[in-house]
Structures are given as structure tokens and as C-alpha cells.
Design an enzyme around this catalytic site. Sequence first.
Site, PDB file in Angstrom:
ATOM      1  N   ARG A  36       0.843  -1.206   0.000  1.00  0.00           N
ATOM      2  CA  ARG A  36       0.000   0.000   0.000  1.00  0.00           C
ATOM      3  C   ARG A  36       0.864   1.235   0.000  1.00  0.00           C
ATOM      4  O   ARG A  36       2.037   1.209   0.372  1.00  0.00           O
ATOM      5  CB  ARG A  36      -0.941   0.025   1.208  1.00  0.00           C
ATOM      6  CG  ARG A  36      -0.248   0.163   2.582  1.00  0.00           C
ATOM      7  CD  ARG A  36      -0.140   1.571   3.102  1.00  0.00           C
ATOM      8  NE  ARG A  36       0.740   1.650   4.274  1.00  0.00           N
ATOM      9  CZ  ARG A  36       2.018   1.959   4.223  1.00  0.00           C
ATOM     10  NH1 ARG A  36       2.623   2.189   3.074  1.00  0.00           N
ATOM     11  NH2 ARG A  36       2.735   2.021   5.335  1.00  0.00           N
ATOM     12  N   HIS A  43       0.940   8.241  10.690  1.00  0.00           N
ATOM     13  CA  HIS A  43       1.192   8.051  12.127  1.00  0.00           C
ATOM     14  C   HIS A  43      -0.002   8.493  12.971  1.00  0.00           C
ATOM     15  O   HIS A  43       0.180   9.001  14.079  1.00  0.00           O
ATOM     16  CB  HIS A  43       2.467   8.793  12.564  1.00  0.00           C
ATOM     17  CG  HIS A  43       3.714   8.006  12.257  1.00  0.00           C
ATOM     18  ND1 HIS A  43       4.128   6.943  13.023  1.00  0.00           N
ATOM     19  CD2 HIS A  43       4.612   8.111  11.257  1.00  0.00           C
ATOM     20  CE1 HIS A  43       5.244   6.437  12.512  1.00  0.00           C
ATOM     21  NE2 HIS A  43       5.565   7.120  11.427  1.00  0.00           N
ATOM     22  N   ASP A 179      -2.034  -0.643   7.336  1.00  0.00           N
ATOM     23  CA  ASP A 179      -1.389  -1.438   6.283  1.00  0.00           C
ATOM     24  C   ASP A 179      -2.190  -2.693   5.946  1.00  0.00           C
ATOM     25  O   ASP A 179      -2.432  -3.004   4.780  1.00  0.00           O
ATOM     26  CB  ASP A 179       0.024  -1.846   6.714  1.00  0.00           C
ATOM     27  CG  ASP A 179       0.874  -0.645   7.074  1.00  0.00           C
ATOM     28  OD1 ASP A 179       0.441   0.489   6.810  1.00  0.00           O
ATOM     29  OD2 ASP A 179       1.967  -0.850   7.639  1.00  0.00           O
TER      30      ASP A 179
HETATM   31  C1  GLA Z   1       3.592   1.800   9.549  1.00  0.00           C
HETATM   32  C2  GLA Z   1       2.538   1.086  10.407  1.00  0.00           C
HETATM   33  C3  GLA Z   1       1.154   1.683  10.179  1.00  0.00           C
HETATM   34  C4  GLA Z   1       1.173   3.206  10.312  1.00  0.00           C
HETATM   35  C5  GLA Z   1       2.318   3.813   9.502  1.00  0.00           C
HETATM   36  C6  GLA Z   1       2.461   5.287   9.723  1.00  0.00           C
HETATM   37  O1  GLA Z   1       3.346   1.537   8.200  1.00  0.00           O
HETATM   38  O2  GLA Z   1       2.503  -0.286  10.123  1.00  0.00           O
HETATM   39  O3  GLA Z   1       0.229   1.109  11.063  1.00  0.00           O
HETATM   40  O4  GLA Z   1       1.257   3.586  11.662  1.00  0.00           O
HETATM   41  O5  GLA Z   1       3.557   3.196   9.779  1.00  0.00           O
HETATM   42  O6  GLA Z   1       1.339   5.969   9.290  1.00  0.00           O
END
Ligand code: GLA
Length: 390
Positions: A36, A43, A179
Site C-alpha cells: 500500500r 502516524h 497497512d
Molecule cells: C507503519 C505502520 C502503520 C502506520 C504507519 C504510519 O506503516 O505499520 O500502522 O502507523 O507506519 O502511518
Amino acid sequence: MLQPNKPLADLTADAKAHLLETFNVEGTVVAAAPGRVNLIGEHIDYCDGFVLPLAIERYVVIAARANESSIARISTEGQDPIEIDLTQKQEISDIKWSNYLRGVIQGFLDRGDRIPGFDAYIVSSVPLGAGLSSSAALECCFATLIEGLVDTVLRTSEKALLAQKAEHDFAGVPCGIMDQFASAFGKKDQLILIDCQTGDPEMVPFSDQSLSIIVSNTCVSHDLSDGGYATRRKATEDGLAIIGKKSWRDVTMEEVLAKKEELGDVIFRRSRHVVSEIQRTQDAVKDFKVNDFSQIGKLMAGSHASLRDDFEVSCDELDLMVKIATDIGFEGGVLGARMTGGGFGGSTVTLCRTSDAEAIAKQLHEQYLEKTGITPLIFATRPAQGAHLL
Ligand code: GLA
């Protein structure tokens, strides 16, 4: 300079050919799940925020066949095959890549499913360590494969949560839900707006073919389990406790400012990022719905600045890649650019006009290489289909 995305049919053929070569069997169950890229809302998935990712045309594909035993034999490019006893409680292994699989297996065992033995081969076109969720793609793909082998279908959100738990318990990353949701729920021509408080995804159309998304991997690698991610997450929890609210969704910027002294500089800035990024994401969704791209560009720039200055998860290479894109500007076809994913390296996302994508990629490639000596990996994508059996 745009790297092509290998078609899913070719990845499937690769996985089947490797399965035959490695285990001498024809694949009967084949699963695919994409990585993705996040357009905005960074965050804040672990802060009850909103996020706006899309599944990309880069996939993990696994070909498998039941083997009449209770053992899974699994192999992937450049690694020795592993064997996993599917009747046993799974333990964390020294073989890092196997832990995502073990976590998913444990998720199905916890549900009471009996998984039949199988042989499997994994291939992937999702760049590793690029902030594009190669691990979520692996987890969601493997979970989809097991659905096929067990002949059961989980609700999509249940599958995504099972995959997230695998990441927490077996890879040691306290990630949010973005994600795995993006990999599981992805749809062609749709962005996925996730309300991380309720866990409800809403599809936002992105069907205008004159728009493209360029992903630029700085090829500076980060490791989310190195503590940076967990420290950021902890700071947001501390901030919320000091502000005295149960959810970031109930916190206003006035309340953050009122607690500035008590929060202290670092937690104040982390908190300011959370509240401002939740607002920017909600604003961006409104702008997408009315095609107001000049506003979206400003919101993406604001998001990047906040991640760089307040949340401190950017790095020189990400800042440089974003600057090159921003300097090309609206006239050159760039509508917006920012870092994407966990940060500390990884990729940027650039929203652009499709007709200019190749020229933009050339500039990004040449200028980034000239200034850093590092060859970036740049590709374009449109929103792709999420995890599925082929
Ligand atoms: C990583 C984590 C997600 C999200 C992003 C930041 O990809 O797996 O859950 O927190 O960082 O947005």
C-alpha cells in the site's frame, strides 16, 4: 525512468514455476495481496485518526498445494525452505521472514481452524523496507492462502486484524491497522478512507485516469522494529494522558496549546502533529470528492512538514525527494508530494497528472541520484485490488 509493475499473471506464473521446481508439485491454490501507499493521514492510525491509503499494483503472490501431511513446507527467493508443524502452537523463530507466516498460522489456530499440510512458494514485487507494507502484504496474502486451503472465508476486517496481530506478536512491531486494512480492502480505482476509531473503511473514488500516483523509494532502508516507531507511538499515548482525554478524536488544537508547558517540547510537537494530521486528512477527503487538487497539494505539503518537524520521522533523503517533486510544481504536473509510511527512510508519494508521470519520474531519478549517489526506485500506480484468491 518509471519502473514497470510486473503483471499479476506473470507473478503467478513465477510462483507456480518455483513451486514446481522446489517441491515438484503443481500449484492448486494461489493467493495475492498488494502493498500500500498512504496519500495522507500518517502516524495517526494508532491515534483513532483517519488515514487515506490505497492498495498498489505491487503484490505478494503465493502458490501452494496440499501435501497430505500436517506440515507446511514453504520457500521463497534466496531463502532455504522452512518447515512448520501446523498442529503446534507457533513460536517466534530466528528466521525473520518466517515469523509473519507463523503469526498468521497462530491466528487461524486460535480461531480453531485445522490447517492441512501444504507446500508453498512465495514471490513478491513489493519492495522490502520501502515503507510500502511488504510485511502486511505477506501476512494478508498468506492469510488468504490459508482461507483457500481450509476452505473458509473470514470477514475482511477479521482477516486484517488477524494479520495485524501476527505483526504485533511475531514481528514485534506495535503497528496500527492501516497497512493490513489497505492490503485486505483494496479496490481498483478506489482510495480507502479508514476511520481508525471505528475500524470502518469507506471507499473514495479515484477513477480519473488522468491522475496517477508516483511512488519513489529513496532506497534508504528503515527497520520499524528498531524502536523509532514504538517511541513515537508511546509519545502519543503520553500526550493523550497528559491532555486527559480518552481519544485523540476528542482533542482540539486549543486543548493541545493550553497544555503546552505540561506536555514539554517533544510531546507537545508529537501531539500537534496528531491533531493537525487528523484535520488535514478529513479536509483532503472533502477535496478529493470535489477534485480540488490545489488544496490537496497544500495538505500533502503540510503533512510532510509536520512529519519532518513535529513528529520527526522524515530524513534528508525523503525531504530531498519531496523537494524535487515540489519544485517541479503544478505546471510540471505535480499536484502534491510527501513522505509516506512509517518513515526513517522508505518512500515518498507524489500525486501527479498521468501525462507528465514519465517526465516527473525522470527528474526525480536524475536529481536524487545526482545529489545522493543513490539510485532510487520509482514507479507509478493506480489503486489496485486487495487480497484475493486467483
Ligand atoms: C507503519 C505502520 C502503520 C502506520 C504507519 C504510519 O506503516 O505499520 O500502522 O502507523 O507506519 O502511518
